[in-house]
Design a protein around this motif. Structure first.
Motif, PDB file in Angstrom:
ATOM      1  N   TRP A 114       0.806  -1.085  -0.155  1.00  0.00           N
ATOM      2  CA  TRP A 114       0.096   0.159   0.071  1.00  0.00           C
ATOM      3  C   TRP A 114       0.869   1.107  -0.064  1.00  0.00           C
ATOM      4  N   ILE A 147      -9.108   3.682   5.145  1.00  0.00           N
ATOM      5  CA  ILE A 147      -9.565   3.511   3.646  1.00  0.00           C
ATOM      6  C   ILE A 147     -10.873   3.781   3.501  1.00  0.00           C
ATOM      7  N   ASP A 153      -8.198   8.266  -0.260  1.00  0.00           N
ATOM      8  CA  ASP A 153      -8.855   8.451  -1.444  1.00  0.00           C
ATOM      9  C   ASP A 153      -7.875   8.706  -2.666  1.00  0.00           C
ATOM     10  N   ILE A 156      -5.802   5.966  -4.012  1.00  0.00           N
ATOM     11  CA  ILE A 156      -6.638   5.041  -4.498  1.00  0.00           C
ATOM     12  C   ILE A 156      -6.807   5.575  -6.051  1.00  0.00           C
ATOM     13  N   ILE A 202     -12.816   0.935  -2.240  1.00  0.00           N
ATOM     14  CA  ILE A 202     -11.654   0.893  -3.434  1.00  0.00           C
ATOM     15  C   ILE A 202     -12.394   0.395  -4.633  1.00  0.00           C
TER      16      ILE A 202
END
Length: 349
Positions: A114, A147, A153, A156, A202
């Motif tokens: 991540w 998340i 965000d 992502i 996600i």
């Protein structure tokens, strides 16, 4: 009983990740888009959302369509996958595996932390070789709550935009083995509700960005190390998953047949979804039983129409998982891989 195994990430130093290892209706021909994501896909094909294909725009008005992953979701033949040292940044270990196996793998798994950018070159390397990239996306540096709440965000969205920009198919398994206790996103620190909220969040962002090139993989560990942990609370829903990526190894102790290793987990999962299974990570521990374990894996996968293949963890880490840990193991793997059920051209599934 459990023991640990080292996970290896391509293009980075080896990092130890503890993992417990104990030794239907299939997809109705559609991907796991939300309504908005499906609308974007149809627009990309030059159709009006919800149209039956008769109201297409002119050819000159059509944007370049996104790569359609749907033929890859439930192919007629099975995936022969591998995770190998340094791959797919470098393909030497994959080429060695292919030579020993007598067949090229068509799915290449690697691990991404991540916070890492979407590694377009690695995905492209896999595709150029003739394989779909399979990313195990590991959220070590954040929490499921953060998340789900939107704190990640920006990252992502950047990741999703990069997936869309490359426009090649990629399988992504987010926070694998969530039903185990050995990862920070596992049962000791994360609730099932927080996991599913993060997973869905996600996926929704990818849909919002039009990154429909993803094959979404939900990857629990086989259940026997923690039989009291039920899987259904961790299920995001059929709209959010393409493949169920069961993870389980043939170890020196514990279950040593296909049915005892995978059967109870698959039976439990069939209670709430008919999505295709892929064994997302497996291997057999070196020893006298390894040739029999290899045969069990291949033949068990062939016998189940709802299992579309497996990924072999071809590393020597704490034990020798490689197919060539012994001459009989390598010979058996090559014999079993010769089965015409395994391997296909991913560009023409």
């Amino acid at each position: 009983m459990s023991f640990s195994v080292r996970r290896v990430r391509a293009s980075r130093p080896v990092r130890a990740l503890a993992a417990t290892l104990i030794a239907g209706a299939l997809l109705a021909g559609c991907s796991t888009f939300s309504e908005e994501g499906r609308d974007q896909y149809e627009r990309g094909q030059g159709e009006q959302p919800g149209a039956d294909g008769t109201g297409e725009a002119s050819e000159s008005a059509k944007p370049e369509p996104p790569y359609d992953v749907r033929p890859l979701l439930d192919p007629k033949k099975k995936y022969l996958g591998v995770a190998a040292d340094g791959a797919p940044a470098k393909m030497k270990a994959v080429e060695d595996f292919a030579k020993r196996a007598g067949k090229k793998p068509n799915l290449i798994e690697f691990y991404s932390a991540w916070g890492d950018q979407y590694e377009q070159e690695l995905v492209k390397n896999s595709w150029d070789y003739g394989s779909v990239a399979f990313i195990a996306w590991e959220p070590f540096e954040t929490s499921m709550k953060d998340i789900a709440s939107g704190k990640e965000d920006k990252y992502i969205r950047e990741y999703a935009k990069s997936v869309k920009e490359l426009n090649l198919p990629v399988a992504i398994s987010f926070a694998h083995e969530m039903n185990g206790f050995w990862y920070p996103w596992g049962t000791k620190k994360t609730s099932a509700a927080d996991f599913t909220a993060a997973y869905k969040h996600i996926h929704d962002i990818f849909d919002d960005e039009g990154a429909t090139q993803v094959i979404w993989v939900w990857s629990p560990n086989v259940t026997h190390p923690m039989p009291k942990v039920k899987l259904k609370p961790y299920w995001p829903g059929d709209d959010y998953v393409d493949w169920v990526g069961v993870i389980g190894y043939y170890a020196a102790t514990g279950p040593n047949t296909y049915q005892t290793l995978y059967g109870p987990t698959m039976t439990q999962i069939r209670g709430f979804t008919n999505k295709p299974f892929i064994i997302a990570e497996t291997a057999a521990q070196a020893g006298e039983r390894k040739p029999a374990d290899i045969k069990s894996l291949f033949q068990g996968t062939v016998q189940r129409d709802d299992v579309i293949g497996f990924v072999w963890f071809n590393f020597e880490k704490e034990t020798d998982w490689r197919i060539n840990s012994g001459p009989l193991s390598e010979k058996t793997f090559k014999q079993q891989a010769a089965n015409s059920s395994f391997g296909f051209d991913v560009t023409k599934p």
